[in-house]
Write a protein that holds these residues in place. Sequence first.
Motif, PDB file in Angstrom:
ATOM      1  N   ILE A 200       0.833  -1.198   0.000  1.00 55.02           N
ATOM      2  CA  ILE A 200       0.000   0.000   0.000  1.00 55.02           C
ATOM      3  C   ILE A 200       0.868   1.249   0.000  1.00 55.02           C
ATOM      4  CG2 ILE A 200      -1.835   1.269   1.160  1.00 55.02           C
ATOM      5  CD1 ILE A 200      -2.756  -1.463   0.266  1.00 55.02           C
ATOM      6  N   VAL A 201       0.605   2.153  -0.939  1.00 59.40           N
ATOM      7  CA  VAL A 201       1.197   3.491  -0.937  1.00 59.40           C
ATOM      8  C   VAL A 201       0.057   4.491  -0.808  1.00 59.40           C
ATOM      9  CG1 VAL A 201       2.499   5.221  -2.245  1.00 59.40           C
ATOM     10  CG2 VAL A 201       3.191   2.817  -2.316  1.00 59.40           C
ATOM     11  N   LEU A 202       0.178   5.391   0.154  1.00 54.93           N
ATOM     12  CA  LEU A 202      -0.825   6.407   0.433  1.00 54.93           C
ATOM     13  C   LEU A 202      -0.225   7.772   0.143  1.00 54.93           C
ATOM     14  CD1 LEU A 202      -1.778   4.906   3.899  1.00 54.93           C
ATOM     15  CD2 LEU A 202      -3.100   4.628   1.790  1.00 54.93           C
ATOM     16  N   VAL A 203      -0.911   8.563  -0.665  1.00 50.28           N
ATOM     17  CA  VAL A 203      -0.414   9.884  -1.066  1.00 50.28           C
ATOM     18  C   VAL A 203      -1.480  10.904  -0.680  1.00 50.28           C
ATOM     19  CG1 VAL A 203       0.461  11.295  -2.958  1.00 50.28           C
ATOM     20  CG2 VAL A 203       0.771   8.803  -3.013  1.00 50.28           C
ATOM     21  N   ALA A 225      -0.094  -0.895  10.194  1.00 52.93           N
ATOM     22  CA  ALA A 225       1.002  -1.100  11.143  1.00 52.93           C
ATOM     23  C   ALA A 225       0.581  -2.019  12.287  1.00 52.93           C
ATOM     24  CB  ALA A 225       1.474   0.243  11.682  1.00 52.93           C
ATOM     25  N   SER A 226      -0.707  -1.981  12.637  1.00 51.12           N
ATOM     26  CA  SER A 226      -1.188  -2.780  13.771  1.00 51.12           C
ATOM     27  C   SER A 226      -1.094  -4.275  13.524  1.00 51.12           C
ATOM     28  CB  SER A 226      -2.635  -2.401  14.096  1.00 51.12           C
ATOM     29  OG  SER A 226      -3.531  -2.871  13.085  1.00 51.12           O
ATOM     30  N   PRO A 230       3.325  -2.647   7.209  1.00 51.46           N
ATOM     31  CA  PRO A 230       3.418  -1.184   7.067  1.00 51.46           C
ATOM     32  C   PRO A 230       3.027  -0.714   5.678  1.00 51.46           C
ATOM     33  CG  PRO A 230       5.398  -2.086   8.093  1.00 51.46           C
ATOM     34  CD  PRO A 230       4.613  -3.261   7.586  1.00 51.46           C
ATOM     35  N   ALA A 231       2.376   0.431   5.638  1.00 52.43           N
ATOM     36  CA  ALA A 231       2.087   1.123   4.388  1.00 52.43           C
ATOM     37  C   ALA A 231       3.095   2.249   4.231  1.00 52.43           C
ATOM     38  CB  ALA A 231       0.670   1.684   4.403  1.00 52.43           C
ATOM     39  N   ARG A 232       3.315   2.673   3.009  1.00 49.38           N
ATOM     40  CA  ARG A 232       4.161   3.827   2.747  1.00 49.38           C
ATOM     41  C   ARG A 232       3.272   5.060   2.605  1.00 49.38           C
ATOM     42  NH1 ARG A 232       9.149   3.835   0.562  1.00 49.38           N
ATOM     43  NH2 ARG A 232       9.361   2.071   1.990  1.00 49.38           N
ATOM     44  N   LEU A 233       3.465   6.041   3.474  1.00 51.20           N
ATOM     45  CA  LEU A 233       2.705   7.290   3.437  1.00 51.20           C
ATOM     46  C   LEU A 233       3.603   8.406   2.938  1.00 51.20           C
ATOM     47  CD1 LEU A 233       0.334   9.175   4.060  1.00 51.20           C
ATOM     48  CD2 LEU A 233       1.054   9.167   6.465  1.00 51.20           C
ATOM     49  N   VAL A 234       3.180   9.058   1.861  1.00 54.99           N
ATOM     50  CA  VAL A 234       3.925  10.186   1.300  1.00 54.99           C
ATOM     51  C   VAL A 234       3.014  11.403   1.364  1.00 54.99           C
ATOM     52  CG1 VAL A 234       5.251  11.050  -0.656  1.00 54.99           C
ATOM     53  CG2 VAL A 234       5.056   8.574  -0.282  1.00 54.99           C
ATOM     54  N   THR A 235       3.500  12.477   1.969  1.00 54.47           N
ATOM     55  CA  THR A 235       2.656  13.644   2.158  1.00 54.47           C
ATOM     56  C   THR A 235       3.488  14.910   2.101  1.00 54.47           C
ATOM     57  OG1 THR A 235       1.010  14.669   3.609  1.00 54.47           O
ATOM     58  CG2 THR A 235       2.891  13.607   4.673  1.00 54.47           C
ATOM     59  N   HIS A 286      10.075  -1.708  -0.476  1.00 48.29           N
ATOM     60  CA  HIS A 286      10.503  -2.304   0.788  1.00 48.29           C
ATOM     61  C   HIS A 286       9.969  -1.455   1.932  1.00 48.29           C
ATOM     62  CE1 HIS A 286      13.069  -5.029  -1.428  1.00 48.29           C
ATOM     63  NE2 HIS A 286      13.567  -3.984  -2.079  1.00 48.29           N
ATOM     64  N   THR A 287       9.059  -2.013   2.718  1.00 48.75           N
ATOM     65  CA  THR A 287       8.432  -1.276   3.810  1.00 48.75           C
ATOM     66  C   THR A 287       8.781  -1.824   5.171  1.00 48.75           C
ATOM     67  OG1 THR A 287       6.458  -2.670   3.628  1.00 48.75           O
ATOM     68  CG2 THR A 287       6.452  -0.602   2.390  1.00 48.75           C
ATOM     69  N   GLY A 288       9.638  -2.815   5.204  1.00 46.93           N
ATOM     70  CA  GLY A 288      10.042  -3.364   6.486  1.00 46.93           C
ATOM     71  C   GLY A 288       9.208  -4.536   6.951  1.00 46.93           C
ATOM     72  N   ASN A 289       8.205  -4.939   6.141  1.00 46.87           N
ATOM     73  CA  ASN A 289       7.407  -6.081   6.537  1.00 46.87           C
ATOM     74  C   ASN A 289       7.991  -7.363   5.974  1.00 46.87           C
ATOM     75  OD1 ASN A 289       6.750  -5.059   4.007  1.00 46.87           O
ATOM     76  ND2 ASN A 289       4.668  -5.910   4.079  1.00 46.87           N
TER      77      ASN A 289
END
Length: 289
Positions: A200-203, A225-226, A230-235, A286-289
């Motif tokens: 998942i990427v969130l923008v 995350a729970s 992890p998702a990648r959040l870009v803001t 790569h999100t660490g999961n």
Amino acid sequence: MEIIEHAISEPFEGVLVEPVGGSRVGVLVLAGSSGRIDVERCRVLARAGMTALSIRWFGGDGQAQGICEIPLERFVEAIDLLQTKAGGRVGVLGFSKGAEAALLLAVRDPRVDAVVAMSPTSVVWANVGPGIDGLTHPYRSSWTWRGEPVPFISYDDAWTPAEAEGEPTTCRTHYEQSRQTHAEAARAAVIPIEQTAAQIVLVAGGDDQMWPSLLFAQELAARRASVGRPARLVTSFDAGHRPRLPGEGPAGHSDRFRYGGTAEADAALGTAAWSDIVAALAGDLHTGN
């Protein structure tokens, strides 16, 4: 990279854009409440080496004229078609209401390997415009699955815009107020994005004036995350509702709505997210999961 465009008329209206020689990565592109077939965004993805499909999922012949009880199966069928053209990895890139659909689809269709949710929501909302019956009220879900409405939040009709009549409207407070008014429904309307294994990427822009997409994105990221996905959040704090990807022109002017941000900030957010978007769709994030 050279690309080829194919107009599609069956089983729905759309366009498929692919690199010359094809691709093993297919992306379903879902526009927001404009209802348009997003040719420009498909071209951008195709030039990055992906096969991109965008369809008209409402507003066409035989379809609801608004976003009202749209069967999520319509997007499942689009993935079926996409896989005949690009038989490998499947991604869905959705913007605004299209992001709402993309996230719901990922929960229900295990073939979705990645979702890019631009200006997303973390909850399901009521219809925007009329259903197949031509009626806008009473409020109904934007979506159905297997013939049943997906739980949703109705709008608070007591809300009034802050702007003077005739000025472009900031809708963000309408969504915020509606969620507070219908708090019980809001709990049932949460999108359970933790249930999908898709990347998942969130923008989201902090100055989004259509709805609070950054708050929504943070809620989605927390749910992921729970469960250790992890998702990648870009803001960015100064971007609005309409981030633009590299190669896309600025969003058009609106006399009806305030979207927030600026052309420069919206383009900068899309540029900042681009490498993560491509990596997720291609399977290299790569999100660490």
